[in-house]
Scaffold this motif. Sequence first.
Motif, mmCIF file in Angstrom:
data_model
loop_
_atom_site.group_PDB
_atom_site.id
_atom_site.type_symbol
_atom_site.label_atom_id
_atom_site.label_comp_id
_atom_site.label_asym_id
_atom_site.label_seq_id
_atom_site.Cartn_x
_atom_site.Cartn_y
_atom_site.Cartn_z
ATOM 1 N N LYS A 225 36.887 12.166 47.061
ATOM 2 C CA LYS A 225 35.905 11.078 46.955
ATOM 3 C C LYS A 225 34.507 11.600 47.301
ATOM 4 O O LYS A 225 33.529 11.251 46.635
ATOM 5 C CB LYS A 225 36.296 9.924 47.876
ATOM 6 N N GLN A 226 34.416 12.456 48.307
ATOM 7 C CA GLN A 226 33.117 13.038 48.664
ATOM 8 C C GLN A 226 32.574 13.905 47.537
ATOM 9 O O GLN A 226 31.372 13.899 47.265
ATOM 10 C CB GLN A 226 33.227 13.847 49.953
ATOM 11 N N GLU B 127 31.198 11.473 44.923
ATOM 12 C CA GLU B 127 29.947 10.865 45.385
ATOM 13 C C GLU B 127 28.801 11.867 45.322
ATOM 14 O O GLU B 127 27.700 11.529 44.890
ATOM 15 C CB GLU B 127 30.117 10.316 46.803
ATOM 16 N N TRP B 128 29.055 13.108 45.735
ATOM 17 C CA TRP B 128 28.031 14.145 45.652
ATOM 18 C C TRP B 128 27.640 14.382 44.193
ATOM 19 O O TRP B 128 26.457 14.490 43.862
ATOM 20 C CB TRP B 128 28.520 15.458 46.275
ATOM 21 N N ARG C 228 25.349 11.653 42.944
ATOM 22 C CA ARG C 228 23.984 11.828 43.486
ATOM 23 C C ARG C 228 23.274 12.997 42.808
ATOM 24 O O ARG C 228 22.104 12.902 42.452
ATOM 25 C CB ARG C 228 24.028 12.052 44.997
#
Length: 119
Positions: free
Chosen positions: A103-104, A107-108, A111
């Motif tokens: 998930k990180q 998300e990265w 962005r």
Amino acid sequence: MDLKKTEIDFKNCDPDVGMALLEVVNLFAGKWRMIIFATLYMEDMRFKELQQYIPNITPRMLSKELKDLEMSGIVKRHVYDEIPVLIQYGLTDSARELLPTFKQFVEWGLRHRKKAKKK
């Protein structure tokens, strides 16, 4: 080695740390593996369902990647004794441990793409 309590010294790291990093890189190397992982995160699926969710993947490539991920302990293959035989693929418990990290990554990536589009 308890990684929660220590910093990883990549210059002088324990060989096990290097091998662990290599395993992670190999696990998600290639164009399709993270997409397969993300698709199976939603729910267990049959081969044809996976194909529908992953545009442009050939049946041969999907089959190869599923076999490789199964051998790596990331994907499990369920065979149900029915007529016709029902086969579903899903994530192993070990793979589900990766979900917060995955998930990180997503998300990265979102962005990063947003910043790249602004340039």
